[in-house]
Write an enzyme that holds these catalytic residues in place. Structure first.
Site, PDB file in Angstrom:
ATOM      1  N   LYS A 135      20.820  -4.356 -26.791  1.00 45.33           N
ATOM      2  CA  LYS A 135      21.690  -4.207 -25.620  1.00 45.33           C
ATOM      3  C   LYS A 135      22.780  -5.253 -25.690  1.00 45.33           C
ATOM      4  O   LYS A 135      22.495  -6.437 -25.888  1.00 45.33           O
ATOM      5  CB  LYS A 135      20.841  -4.421 -24.341  1.00 45.33           C
ATOM      6  CG  LYS A 135      21.616  -4.228 -23.069  1.00 45.33           C
ATOM      7  CD  LYS A 135      21.558  -2.792 -22.605  1.00 45.33           C
ATOM      8  CE  LYS A 135      22.640  -2.450 -21.602  1.00 45.33           C
ATOM      9  NZ  LYS A 135      23.957  -2.138 -22.170  1.00 45.33           N
TER      10      LYS A 135
ATOM     11  N   GLN B 297      23.608 -13.116 -26.882  1.00 43.72           N
ATOM     12  CA  GLN B 297      23.109 -12.014 -26.057  1.00 43.72           C
ATOM     13  C   GLN B 297      21.582 -11.931 -26.106  1.00 43.72           C
ATOM     14  O   GLN B 297      20.933 -11.613 -25.115  1.00 43.72           O
ATOM     15  CB  GLN B 297      23.718 -10.700 -26.561  1.00 43.72           C
ATOM     16  CG  GLN B 297      23.578  -9.550 -25.608  1.00 43.72           C
ATOM     17  CD  GLN B 297      24.644  -9.546 -24.514  1.00 43.72           C
ATOM     18  OE1 GLN B 297      25.803  -9.749 -24.787  1.00 43.72           O
ATOM     19  NE2 GLN B 297      24.239  -9.336 -23.288  1.00 43.72           N
TER      20      GLN B 297
ATOM     21  N   LYS C 188      20.318 -14.530 -23.727  1.00 43.87           N
ATOM     22  CA  LYS C 188      20.732 -14.180 -22.366  1.00 43.87           C
ATOM     23  C   LYS C 188      19.876 -13.039 -21.821  1.00 43.87           C
ATOM     24  O   LYS C 188      19.385 -13.087 -20.703  1.00 43.87           O
ATOM     25  CB  LYS C 188      22.197 -13.743 -22.400  1.00 43.87           C
ATOM     26  CG  LYS C 188      22.772 -13.382 -21.054  1.00 43.87           C
ATOM     27  CD  LYS C 188      24.142 -12.723 -21.191  1.00 43.87           C
ATOM     28  CE  LYS C 188      25.079 -13.561 -22.026  1.00 43.87           C
ATOM     29  NZ  LYS C 188      26.426 -12.995 -22.049  1.00 43.87           N
TER      30      LYS C 188
ATOM     31  N   LYS D 150      25.613  -6.739 -30.196  1.00 47.03           N
ATOM     32  CA  LYS D 150      27.024  -6.774 -29.830  1.00 47.03           C
ATOM     33  C   LYS D 150      27.776  -5.905 -30.814  1.00 47.03           C
ATOM     34  O   LYS D 150      27.319  -5.679 -31.934  1.00 47.03           O
ATOM     35  CB  LYS D 150      27.567  -8.208 -29.881  1.00 47.03           C
ATOM     36  CG  LYS D 150      28.804  -8.424 -29.034  1.00 47.03           C
ATOM     37  CD  LYS D 150      28.470  -8.561 -27.558  1.00 47.03           C
ATOM     38  CE  LYS D 150      29.713  -8.586 -26.713  1.00 47.03           C
ATOM     39  NZ  LYS D 150      29.417  -8.893 -25.303  1.00 47.03           N
TER      40      LYS D 150
ATOM     41  N   GLY E  86      30.495  -2.481 -21.998  1.00 44.75           N
ATOM     42  CA  GLY E  86      31.855  -3.000 -22.173  1.00 44.75           C
ATOM     43  C   GLY E  86      31.880  -4.488 -22.465  1.00 44.75           C
ATOM     44  O   GLY E  86      30.868  -5.174 -22.386  1.00 44.75           O
ATOM     45  N   ASP E  87      33.040  -4.986 -22.812  1.00 45.02           N
ATOM     46  CA  ASP E  87      33.327  -6.411 -22.962  1.00 45.02           C
ATOM     47  C   ASP E  87      34.853  -6.495 -22.945  1.00 45.02           C
ATOM     48  O   ASP E  87      35.518  -5.582 -22.425  1.00 45.02           O
ATOM     49  CB  ASP E  87      32.723  -6.969 -24.267  1.00 45.02           C
ATOM     50  CG  ASP E  87      32.776  -8.493 -24.348  1.00 45.02           C
ATOM     51  OD1 ASP E  87      31.984  -9.158 -23.675  1.00 45.02           O
ATOM     52  OD2 ASP E  87      33.641  -9.033 -25.078  1.00 45.02           O
TER      53      ASP E  87
ATOM     54  N   THR F 227      29.061  -9.263 -13.382  1.00 42.95           N
ATOM     55  CA  THR F 227      29.177 -10.506 -14.153  1.00 42.95           C
ATOM     56  C   THR F 227      29.890 -11.578 -13.329  1.00 42.95           C
ATOM     57  O   THR F 227      29.433 -12.732 -13.244  1.00 42.95           O
ATOM     58  CB  THR F 227      29.914 -10.255 -15.482  1.00 42.95           C
ATOM     59  OG1 THR F 227      29.271  -9.172 -16.153  1.00 42.95           O
ATOM     60  CG2 THR F 227      29.883 -11.485 -16.365  1.00 42.95           C
TER      61      THR F 227
ATOM     62  N   SER G 260      23.237  -3.980 -15.998  1.00 41.49           N
ATOM     63  CA  SER G 260      23.196  -2.876 -16.967  1.00 41.49           C
ATOM     64  C   SER G 260      21.757  -2.379 -17.117  1.00 41.49           C
ATOM     65  O   SER G 260      21.508  -1.175 -17.235  1.00 41.49           O
ATOM     66  CB  SER G 260      23.696  -3.339 -18.337  1.00 41.49           C
ATOM     67  OG  SER G 260      25.098  -3.258 -18.400  1.00 41.49           O
TER      68      SER G 260
HETATM   69  P1  NAP Z   1      38.624  -8.271 -19.965  1.00 44.90           P
HETATM   70  O1  NAP Z   1      38.471  -7.431 -18.744  1.00 44.90           O
HETATM   71  O2  NAP Z   1      39.220  -7.653 -21.170  1.00 44.90           O
HETATM   72  O3  NAP Z   1      39.478  -9.561 -19.539  1.00 44.90           O
HETATM   73  C1  NAP Z   1      39.653 -10.629 -20.404  1.00 44.90           C
HETATM   74  C2  NAP Z   1      40.642 -11.610 -19.758  1.00 44.90           C
HETATM   75  O4  NAP Z   1      40.696 -12.771 -20.580  1.00 44.90           O
HETATM   76  C3  NAP Z   1      42.058 -11.067 -19.694  1.00 44.90           C
HETATM   77  O5  NAP Z   1      42.716 -11.597 -18.584  1.00 44.90           O
HETATM   78  C4  NAP Z   1      42.656 -11.587 -20.994  1.00 44.90           C
HETATM   79  O6  NAP Z   1      44.080 -11.721 -20.975  1.00 44.90           O
HETATM   80  C5  NAP Z   1      42.002 -12.944 -21.119  1.00 44.90           C
HETATM   81  N1  NAP Z   1      41.909 -13.316 -22.551  1.00 44.90           N
HETATM   82  C6  NAP Z   1      41.255 -12.654 -23.545  1.00 44.90           C
HETATM   83  N2  NAP Z   1      41.422 -13.257 -24.734  1.00 44.90           N
HETATM   84  C7  NAP Z   1      42.191 -14.324 -24.475  1.00 44.90           C
HETATM   85  C8  NAP Z   1      42.715 -15.348 -25.285  1.00 44.90           C
HETATM   86  N3  NAP Z   1      42.476 -15.398 -26.610  1.00 44.90           N
HETATM   87  N4  NAP Z   1      43.470 -16.289 -24.671  1.00 44.90           N
HETATM   88  C9  NAP Z   1      43.694 -16.248 -23.333  1.00 44.90           C
HETATM   89  N5  NAP Z   1      43.238 -15.289 -22.522  1.00 44.90           N
HETATM   90  C10 NAP Z   1      42.496 -14.350 -23.071  1.00 44.90           C
HETATM   91  O7  NAP Z   1      37.215  -8.884 -20.430  1.00 44.90           O
HETATM   92  P2  NAP Z   1      35.984  -9.320 -19.538  1.00 44.90           P
HETATM   93  O8  NAP Z   1      34.998  -8.206 -19.550  1.00 44.90           O
HETATM   94  O9  NAP Z   1      36.456  -9.857 -18.229  1.00 44.90           O
HETATM   95  O10 NAP Z   1      35.353 -10.492 -20.418  1.00 44.90           O
HETATM   96  C11 NAP Z   1      35.752 -11.848 -20.284  1.00 44.90           C
HETATM   97  C12 NAP Z   1      34.701 -12.777 -20.878  1.00 44.90           C
HETATM   98  O11 NAP Z   1      33.438 -12.565 -20.209  1.00 44.90           O
HETATM   99  C13 NAP Z   1      34.392 -12.559 -22.367  1.00 44.90           C
HETATM  100  O12 NAP Z   1      34.020 -13.794 -22.936  1.00 44.90           O
HETATM  101  C14 NAP Z   1      33.165 -11.656 -22.346  1.00 44.90           C
HETATM  102  O13 NAP Z   1      32.413 -11.730 -23.537  1.00 44.90           O
HETATM  103  C15 NAP Z   1      32.421 -12.266 -21.161  1.00 44.90           C
HETATM  104  N6  NAP Z   1      31.423 -11.395 -20.537  1.00 44.90           N
HETATM  105  C16 NAP Z   1      31.768 -10.190 -20.024  1.00 44.90           C
HETATM  106  C17 NAP Z   1      30.816  -9.416 -19.408  1.00 44.90           C
HETATM  107  C18 NAP Z   1      31.169  -8.127 -18.728  1.00 44.90           C
HETATM  108  O14 NAP Z   1      30.299  -7.552 -18.062  1.00 44.90           O
HETATM  109  N7  NAP Z   1      32.392  -7.634 -18.828  1.00 44.90           N
HETATM  110  C19 NAP Z   1      29.480  -9.852 -19.342  1.00 44.90           C
HETATM  111  C20 NAP Z   1      29.149 -11.101 -19.869  1.00 44.90           C
HETATM  112  C21 NAP Z   1      30.133 -11.867 -20.456  1.00 44.90           C
HETATM  113  P3  NAP Z   1      44.982 -10.651 -21.758  1.00 44.90           P
HETATM  114  O15 NAP Z   1      44.820  -9.381 -20.998  1.00 44.90           O
HETATM  115  O16 NAP Z   1      46.346 -11.229 -21.721  1.00 44.90           O
HETATM  116  O17 NAP Z   1      44.406 -10.587 -23.158  1.00 44.90           O
END
Ligand code: NAP
Length: 448
Positions: free
Chosen positions: A93, A114, A117, A129, A168-169, A213, A380
């Site tokens: 997962k 993961q 976690k 992943k 998603g991520d 999250t 999830s």
């Molecule tokens: P997302 O919706 O795609 O949003 C990512 C955000 O971070 C956007 O604002 C993006 O800006 C910014 N970003 C990405 N890469 C960057 C970089 N290199 N420098 C500066 N800003 C950057 O993704 P998300 O789902 O919110 O995920 C964010 C983080 O949480 C990741 O580390 C992910 O692994 C973690 N996470 C997510 C989930 C989940 O359920 N979604 C669960 C656990 C952990 P731009 O649009 O300009 O790229």
């Protein structure tokens, strides 16, 4: 004593040698291994059975070609990945990341994290992943659809509700999950709801998954503050990013009476002293898919800093919710000098190892991503439960479950850190709880 340290050092050297150039993976492994000495001393059977060595080697790694055609008829080739890291506690997962920076080392660091976690969440799920070096930014809906269909045309044979359940991520939200699920359904001839999570609630998704999250990272911060007799109400907060995790961290913080003054995207930082307007951020990011800089057009009293560092803005609590290694030692020093009392990681591994060390030495409340952002994957797993029983739970019921899960994760980390002689160190607590759960299952299954 020395023997254990030597064993751990050797394991780490072997990982570096076997996985050359995969720096993020090395970093994630090192951070866990460094905290496992006390566990190996208590449980020599883990060393005898080489549990750590086995956990560091993914069970399977799939790399594949993803060809697709853009709207002008030009052909593009991307690289797709799915790494099944560990299935001791349940089906693989973990999310899918579509971002140009994706390569095997990033997918492996995320899959490794993961595994712990998911164990920590208490849910029956293994760790995985996946993703691709595809950039959905600037692509039309049709281009994203064609990419997702091509990606799933290979991935479908490796996943399944009892085998591997992606979500998603970064770069993979409700739109992408919809296209991926559609293609899976079409080529397998099965309406297998439980094969993907993060689906729209209109066709099998769970309420609260979108929020989970971000809400979870705030619930975790709430528990850390409560342990010190403090609360979130009235605190000034900053949240990096403006994607899925950031938006719902901001929402929950505002509901709990905090003031969120800054957020960002990869083009810069927004500072709004009187407090961010979340409706504007949602419209820009979730509906119009625009840049965060457009925020100031609607709020002229806010500032946009194209080269700004969000951590320079004074705050009580910081929520790194964008990406890995976004908060380094220099930013950690600035946060501490400005009186920051807590950091809760919505993103995966957003603070560099030097930064983490500074927070722990300073004795502030620091919640590592493994624990603080586990609410997403835990919800999830709740989505999988609903799919398996063909049931739908209310928003209120699901949010209560999420809050209970985050509270349990906090208690387990807190108590375990204390038991092993590292009070208030959530890194040690999270790593030990997660590791022991996986290790016990692996021992029970024999050498497989
Ligand atoms: P997302 O919706 O795609 O949003 C990512 C955000 O971070 C956007 O604002 C993006 O800006 C910014 N970003 C990405 N890469 C960057 C970089 N290199 N420098 C500066 N800003 C950057 O993704 P998300 O789902 O919110 O995920 C964010 C983080 O949480 C990741 O580390 C992910 O692994 C973690 N996470 C997510 C989930 C989940 O359920 N979604 C669960 C656990 C952990 P731009 O649009 O300009 O790229």
């Amino acid at each position: 004593m020395r023997d254990v340290e030597k064993t751990l050092e050797n394991i780490y050297s072997h990982v570096v040698k076997q996985n050359r150039g995969e720096h993020e993976f090395h970093q994630a492994v090192k951070e866990v291994i460094e905290t496992l000495g006390p566990v190996l001393r208590k449980h020599p059977e883990y060393a005898d059975q080489k549990i750590i060595e086995r956990i560091c080697e993914p069970e399977r790694q799939i790399i594949f070609r993803v060809p697709w055609m853009d709207d002008r008829g030009e052909v593009h080739i991307n690289r797709g990945f799915r790494v099944g890291f560990n299935s001791a506690l349940g089906p693989y997962k973990g999310g899918l990341r579509f971002h140009p920076s994706v390569y095997l080392g990033i997918i492996k660091f995320l899959g490794f994290e993961q595994t712990f976690k998911n164990a920590l969440s208490g849910m029956p799920i293994g760790g995985a992943k996946g993703g691709a070096d595809f950039d959905p930014k600037g692509k039309s809906d049709n281009e994203v659809m064609r990419f997702c269909q091509s990606y799933m045309t290979e991935l479908f044979r490796h996943i399944g509700e009892m085998t591997d359940v992606p979500a998603g991520d970064i770069g993979v939200g409700a739109r992408e999950i919809g296209y991926l699920f559609g293609q899976y359904k079409r080529i397998t001839n099965r309406y297998e709801s439980g094969v993907l999570t993060g689906k729209s609630p209109q066709w099998g998704g769970a309420l609260v998954r979108r929020e989970a999250t971000g809400y979870g990272a705030v619930f975790f911060a709430q528990e850390m503050l409560k342990a010190r007799g403090l609360s979130i109400e009235g605190k000034t907060c900053i949240v990096s990013g403006s994607g899925n995790v950031a938006i719902y961290a901001i929402e929950k913080l505002q509901q709990l009476g905090a003031k969120v003054v800054a957020c960002s995207d990869s083009s810069g930082v927004i500072f709004h002293k009187s407090g961010l307007d979340l409706a504007t951020i949602k419209q820009l990011k979730e509906v119009e898919r625009k840049r965060i800089s457009d925020y100031v057009e609607l709020h002229p009293d806010a500032q946009f800093h194209p080269d700004g560092v969000i951590w320079d803005i004074p705050c009580d609590i910081a929520f790194p919710c964008a990406t890995q290694n976004e908060l380094d030692a220099s930013s950690a020093k600035t946060l501490l000098a400005n009186g920051c009392i807590a950091v809760s990681e919505g993103a995966n591994m957003p603070v560099t190892p030097d930064g983490v060390r500074l927070f722990i030495e300073a004795g502030i409340s620091y919640g590592p991503g493994k624990a603080a952002n586990a609410g997403g994957v835990a919800t999830s797993a709740l989505e999988m439960q609903q799919n398996a029983s063909r049931d739908t739970w209310s928003f209120e019921h699901t949010e209560v479950r999420l809050q209970e899960i985050m509270r349990n994760i906090h208690t387990n980390c807190y108590e375990t850190a204390k038991e092993y002689g590292y009070p208030n160190n959530y890194v040690v607590g999270a790593n030990i709880v997660g590791f022991k759960r996986v290790a016990e299952a692996m021992l029970a299954f024999g050498l497989i």
